[in-house]
Write a protein that holds these residues in place. Structure first.
Motif, short mmCIF file in Angstrom:
data_model
loop_
_atom_site.label_atom_id
_atom_site.label_comp_id
_atom_site.label_asym_id
_atom_site.label_seq_id
_atom_site.Cartn_x
_atom_site.Cartn_y
_atom_site.Cartn_z
N VAL A 1 9.55 -11.90 10.09
CA VAL A 1 9.24 -10.71 10.87
C VAL A 1 8.33 -9.77 10.09
O VAL A 1 7.35 -9.25 10.61
CB VAL A 1 10.54 -9.97 11.25
CG1 VAL A 1 10.23 -8.63 11.91
CG2 VAL A 1 11.38 -10.84 12.18
N MET A 2 8.65 -9.58 8.82
CA MET A 2 7.92 -8.55 8.07
C MET A 2 6.55 -9.00 7.57
O MET A 2 5.65 -8.20 7.40
CB MET A 2 8.76 -8.07 6.87
CG MET A 2 10.07 -7.40 7.26
SD MET A 2 9.94 -6.29 8.66
CE MET A 2 8.97 -4.95 7.95
N PHE A 3 6.39 -10.31 7.33
CA PHE A 3 5.13 -10.72 6.73
C PHE A 3 4.35 -11.73 7.58
O PHE A 3 3.49 -12.41 7.08
CB PHE A 3 5.37 -11.30 5.33
CG PHE A 3 6.03 -10.32 4.42
CD1 PHE A 3 5.31 -9.24 3.93
CD2 PHE A 3 7.37 -10.45 4.07
CE1 PHE A 3 5.92 -8.32 3.11
CE2 PHE A 3 7.97 -9.52 3.24
CZ PHE A 3 7.24 -8.45 2.75
N SER A 4 4.68 -11.82 8.84
CA SER A 4 3.95 -12.77 9.68
C SER A 4 2.58 -12.20 10.00
O SER A 4 2.40 -10.99 10.04
CB SER A 4 4.72 -13.04 10.97
OG SER A 4 4.82 -11.86 11.70
N ARG A 5 1.65 -13.07 10.21
CA ARG A 5 0.29 -12.60 10.50
C ARG A 5 -0.03 -12.90 11.96
O ARG A 5 0.30 -13.94 12.45
CB ARG A 5 -0.75 -13.33 9.64
CG ARG A 5 -0.51 -13.14 8.18
CD ARG A 5 -1.14 -11.85 7.68
NE ARG A 5 -0.50 -11.48 6.43
CZ ARG A 5 -0.56 -10.26 5.94
NH1 ARG A 5 -1.16 -9.31 6.58
NH2 ARG A 5 0.03 -9.99 4.80
N LYS B 1 0.82 -1.21 0.00
CA LYS B 1 0.00 0.00 0.00
C LYS B 1 0.85 1.26 0.00
O LYS B 1 2.03 1.24 0.32
CB LYS B 1 -0.90 -0.01 1.23
CG LYS B 1 -1.82 -1.22 1.25
CD LYS B 1 -3.12 -0.93 1.93
CE LYS B 1 -4.06 -2.10 1.85
NZ LYS B 1 -3.61 -3.28 2.58
N LEU B 2 0.20 2.35 -0.37
CA LEU B 2 0.85 3.65 -0.30
C LEU B 2 0.42 4.31 1.00
O LEU B 2 -0.69 4.09 1.47
CB LEU B 2 0.41 4.51 -1.49
CG LEU B 2 0.79 3.99 -2.87
CD1 LEU B 2 0.19 4.87 -3.95
CD2 LEU B 2 2.31 3.91 -3.03
N GLU B 3 1.29 5.12 1.55
CA GLU B 3 0.94 5.79 2.80
C GLU B 3 -0.17 6.80 2.57
O GLU B 3 -0.06 7.69 1.72
CB GLU B 3 2.18 6.49 3.38
CG GLU B 3 2.90 5.60 4.37
CD GLU B 3 4.02 6.32 5.07
OE1 GLU B 3 3.75 6.90 6.14
OE2 GLU B 3 5.14 6.30 4.56
N THR C 1 6.01 -1.92 0.36
CA THR C 1 6.21 -1.11 -0.83
C THR C 1 7.64 -0.57 -0.87
O THR C 1 8.26 -0.48 -1.93
CB THR C 1 5.21 0.08 -0.86
OG1 THR C 1 3.95 -0.40 -0.40
CG2 THR C 1 5.06 0.63 -2.24
N LEU C 2 8.16 -0.24 0.32
CA LEU C 2 9.55 0.23 0.38
C LEU C 2 10.52 -0.92 0.15
O LEU C 2 11.59 -0.74 -0.43
CB LEU C 2 9.84 0.84 1.75
CG LEU C 2 9.16 2.18 2.08
CD1 LEU C 2 9.43 2.54 3.52
CD2 LEU C 2 9.69 3.25 1.14
N LEU C 3 10.13 -2.11 0.63
CA LEU C 3 11.05 -3.25 0.57
C LEU C 3 11.23 -3.77 -0.86
O LEU C 3 12.17 -4.50 -1.12
CB LEU C 3 10.56 -4.38 1.49
CG LEU C 3 10.60 -4.06 2.98
CD1 LEU C 3 10.04 -5.22 3.79
CD2 LEU C 3 12.01 -3.75 3.44
N VAL C 4 10.34 -3.44 -1.80
CA VAL C 4 10.55 -3.88 -3.18
C VAL C 4 11.33 -2.86 -4.00
O VAL C 4 11.49 -3.03 -5.19
CB VAL C 4 9.24 -4.24 -3.93
CG1 VAL C 4 8.69 -5.54 -3.44
CG2 VAL C 4 8.22 -3.14 -3.85
N GLU D 1 1.88 -2.67 9.67
CA GLU D 1 0.46 -2.98 9.82
C GLU D 1 -0.34 -2.48 8.61
O GLU D 1 -1.25 -3.15 8.14
CB GLU D 1 -0.05 -2.26 11.08
CG GLU D 1 -1.01 -3.05 11.90
CD GLU D 1 -1.45 -2.25 13.12
OE1 GLU D 1 -2.55 -2.50 13.58
OE2 GLU D 1 -0.72 -1.36 13.59
N ARG D 2 0.02 -1.30 8.11
CA ARG D 2 -0.74 -0.71 7.01
C ARG D 2 -0.26 -1.21 5.64
O ARG D 2 -0.83 -0.86 4.63
CB ARG D 2 -0.60 0.82 7.05
CG ARG D 2 -1.34 1.45 8.21
CD ARG D 2 -1.36 2.96 8.05
NE ARG D 2 -0.01 3.51 8.11
CZ ARG D 2 0.57 3.91 9.23
NH1 ARG D 2 -0.10 3.81 10.37
NH2 ARG D 2 1.78 4.39 9.23
N GLY D 3 0.79 -2.04 5.64
CA GLY D 3 1.26 -2.61 4.38
C GLY D 3 2.08 -1.66 3.54
O GLY D 3 2.30 -1.89 2.36
N THR D 4 2.54 -0.55 4.15
CA THR D 4 3.30 0.40 3.34
C THR D 4 4.79 0.12 3.37
O THR D 4 5.53 0.60 2.52
CB THR D 4 3.07 1.84 3.84
OG1 THR D 4 3.33 1.90 5.23
CG2 THR D 4 1.64 2.27 3.60
#
Lengths: 263, 396
Positions: free
Chosen positions: B392-396, A101-103, B215-218, B209-212
């Motif tokens: 760590v980054m994608f655990s639910r 997602k985007l912030e 986006t940085l990690l790719v 949590e917000r999934g942002t």
């Protein structure tokens, strides 16, 4: 046609928690999500991964996008290994999924600049690209509106545009039309065709047959983490409709695996 | 990495609500609360000027009556059989004090003063009061002091500090620095920690949590750049937040400890008595400590699944930090044991005490800053590993 992506025996397993084991009535401690998957994609084509929910499509795409590491096997993207050169791979791909997602706080305009910066795109090139893409998707009107205030269709378009800041050669797209209305979905699919015509390679995953029939040049059918068939759309469908052919393959694959389990 | 820092700053400083809640509110709240506590405490300890205390005395000696009238305290004579009733009144707070003198108190005293100690039995004076009533308490203290003074004046063996002048030779500077050195390290640690806590979880686990963050990690950005960028930018904001709380406490401190005079006197003394180099040292130590705190909280935040969980997990760490701060509250000066300056966070508290009490050694400051920066560096390393870990980054 130049081979731009080659997956070689990609495998990924996940540990099951005791709770998951109980829910699924299984004693297995690990679940194989992707099982020795191999396939190739060529420059300038749209390659579709077709499969039911839980088949391992998303896991495969995440491995290709270097967000998760394969347990075994490797994939070469434009000649670079996703295992040993993830940074180089990331600079050549775009990865799009509803999870990324985007912030909400920032505007599409700022985020485009920010990601251009992270991808080290030349500022002048970035500005031209931004103008072109924002116009193409009608984002220019909303460029200064915070992402959180955009409609979900506009958000999706902004995500797509921002994932392309660095003009990547390969676009990996998980469920491209999920949650989009027919109009936005058409904008997205038309754009994917356009990108292919420009010589980009697109890897997408879906469970929607019509989308595959409309867009894909070649497809791979994944069931239970295994590649059942991988060929051009015409060769996979043979004389049937893709849907009928898929169910035939699906029944055969699940039957095989059940008899395999019994033995 | 600078792109991350700039983004974090932009995220923070262009968000009015964030600036308000993290930078302005802590200082303002602390100032208001502490000023209120301070003035409430002062009110509590001072009696109403118009209040007329109700004091009874059985067998009131003339000498005492005279002394009391000099001190503007009016004592009403009472009979011995009224004593029980007056005691009840005192218990019910409608009377303040009951003094019971033996009969012939003055005569006994004058006998003794004349050197006739043979038949002398020291008279017993009883003072009844109610410790939960402020006026009663203060009348008790007043009368007791008067009687003691009267006794001392009667039989002088020797006197201690009889004059009016101040015998405490402490300078205003060292009194202030002593007080600051005992109080500030704990408060500083606490504010820096809560400052870090108000930003770090939101910026790390909030993005997760917000999934942002995915986006940085790719992007091709290196993970360590992300980790370092986050820690540096969060540290700057946390430092400002801690500073806000700090200003709040400095402004309310005079009121809190009830210093007379203009309320800025203490902060003025504190502001002028340290040299710029002291402030630089303090800033270096404080910033290295913030880096460490933010590093630790970031690791916990990266591990947590939600912002809420992160805040819960950070609480034990905050208690540890507070305890470390408390350790110096009752010690007079900084330790000179070199080994102790190798313990992150603890060394900060020690050095801060040293700086505030004018007794720091530059070597210790340097070791402290280095140790903390090194520890923060380890945090960056761990955070990088965590950003790399799909568990760590994608655990639910």
């Amino acid at each position: 046609m130049r081979e731009i992506l080659r997956a070689e025996s990609l495998s990924k397993t996940f540990k099951l928690s005791t709770k998951q084991q109980r829910i699924e009535h299984t004693k297995q401690r690990v679940r194989t999500a992707v099982d020795q998957l191999s396939f190739s994609a060529y420059e300038g084509e749209i390659f579709g991964l077709l499969g039911p929910n839980g088949a391992g499509k998303t896991t495969t795409l995440r491995m290709l996008a270097t967000l998760i590491k394969p347990d075994a096997g490797d994939a070469l993207i434009d000649g670079y290994s996703i295992r040993s050169q993830p940074e180089v791979v990331r600079s050549r791909i775009a990865f799009l999924t509803s999870e990324l997602k985007l912030e909400d706080f920032f505007t599409p305009d700022y985020l485009f600049d920010f990601f251009s910066n992270l991808h080290a795109v030349d500022p002048i090139v970035a500005r031209q690209r931004k103008q072109r893409l924002f116009e193409r998707f009608g984002i220019d009107e909303f460029a200064q509106v915070k992402v959180g205030d955009l409609s979900s269709g506009m958000k999706q378009k902004a995500s797509l545009v921002i994932s392309l800041v660095h003009d990547p050669a390969i676009i990996i797209f998980d469920e491209p039309t999920n949650g989009l209305d027919v109009i936005t979905a058409k904008v997205v699919t038309d754009f994917l065709s356009e990108l292919r015509d420009q010589g980009k390679t697109i890897i997408l995953s879906t469970h929607i047959f019509s989308l595959v029939e409309k867009l894909c040049d070649r497809i791979g059918v994944i069931i239970n983490g295994q590649m059942i068939v991988c060929d051009s759309l015409v060769n996979v469908a043979q004389d049937q409709s893709l849907e009928d052919r898929f169910f035939e393959l699906y029944l055969k694959a699940t039957k095989d695996s059940r008899s395999g389990d019994a033995a | 990495m600078m792109a991350i820092v700039r983004k974090e700053f932009r995220r923070f400083f262009t968000d009015r609500r964030m600036v308000l809640s993290v930078l302005l509110l802590p200082g303002l709240m602390i100032y208001l609360i502490y000023s209120f506590i301070g003035s409430a405490a002062t009110d509590f300890l001072t009696t109403n000027e118009d209040y007329v205390p109700v004091i009874y005395a059985v067998n009131l000696p003339d000498s005492v009556a005279e002394l009391s009238s000099q001190a503007d305290v009016e004592i009403q004579p009472a009979e011995a059989d009224q004593a029980a009733e007056i005691k009840t009144q005192i218990a019910e707070k409608s009377a303040d004090l009951l003094a019971i003198f033996p009969e012939g108190f003055d005569k006994q005293v004058s006998l003794a003063m004349a050197g006739n100690t043979q038949d002398y039995t020291p008279p017993r004076v009883e003072l009844y009061y109610n410790s939960t009533k402020i006026e009663s308490n203060s009348m008790y203290a007043l009368l007791q002091t008067e009687l003691n003074d009267y006794r001392d004046a009667s039989f002088t063996l020797f006197t201690v500090n009889p004059g009016e002048q101040s015998y405490d030779l402490v300078t205003e500077e060292s009194a202030t620095s002593f007080m600051l050195a005992s109080l500030l390290p704990m408060l500083l640690m606490l504010f820096l920690f809560t400052g870090s806590m108000s930003v770090a979880p939101e910026s790390i686990v909030g993005e997760k949590e917000r999934g942002t963050i995915a986006t940085l990690l790719v992007t091709p950005m290196r993970r360590w750049e992300l980790a370092l960028g986050k820690i540096v930018s969060i540290s700057c904001i946390a430092l400002l937040s801690g500073l806000s709380s700090f200003i709040g406490i400095m402004l309310s401190l005079p009121k809190l400890i009830g210093i007379e005079g203009p309320s800025t006197q203490l902060s003025n003394t504190a502001a002028t008595m340290y040299a710029p180099v002291d402030y630089l040292m303090l800033l270096a130590v404080v910033f290295s400590t913030v880096l460490l705190f933010v590093g630790l909280i970031s690791i916990i935040s990266a591990y947590a699944k939600t912002v809420k969980e992160a805040n819960t997990l950070v609480t034990p760490l905050m208690i540890v930090v507070m305890l470390v701060g408390v350790t110096v509250m009752f010690s007079q000066s900084a330790t000179t044991n070199l080994m102790l300056y190798l313990i992150p966070a603890y060394n900060s508290v020690q050095v801060i005490v040293g700086i505030l009490s004018f007794s720091y050694q530059p070597l210790f400051v340097a070791i402290t800053v280095l140790t903390n920066v090194l520890a923060a560096g380890i945090c960056v390393f761990i955070l990088t590993r965590m950003f790399n870990s799909e568990k760590v980054m994608f655990s639910r």
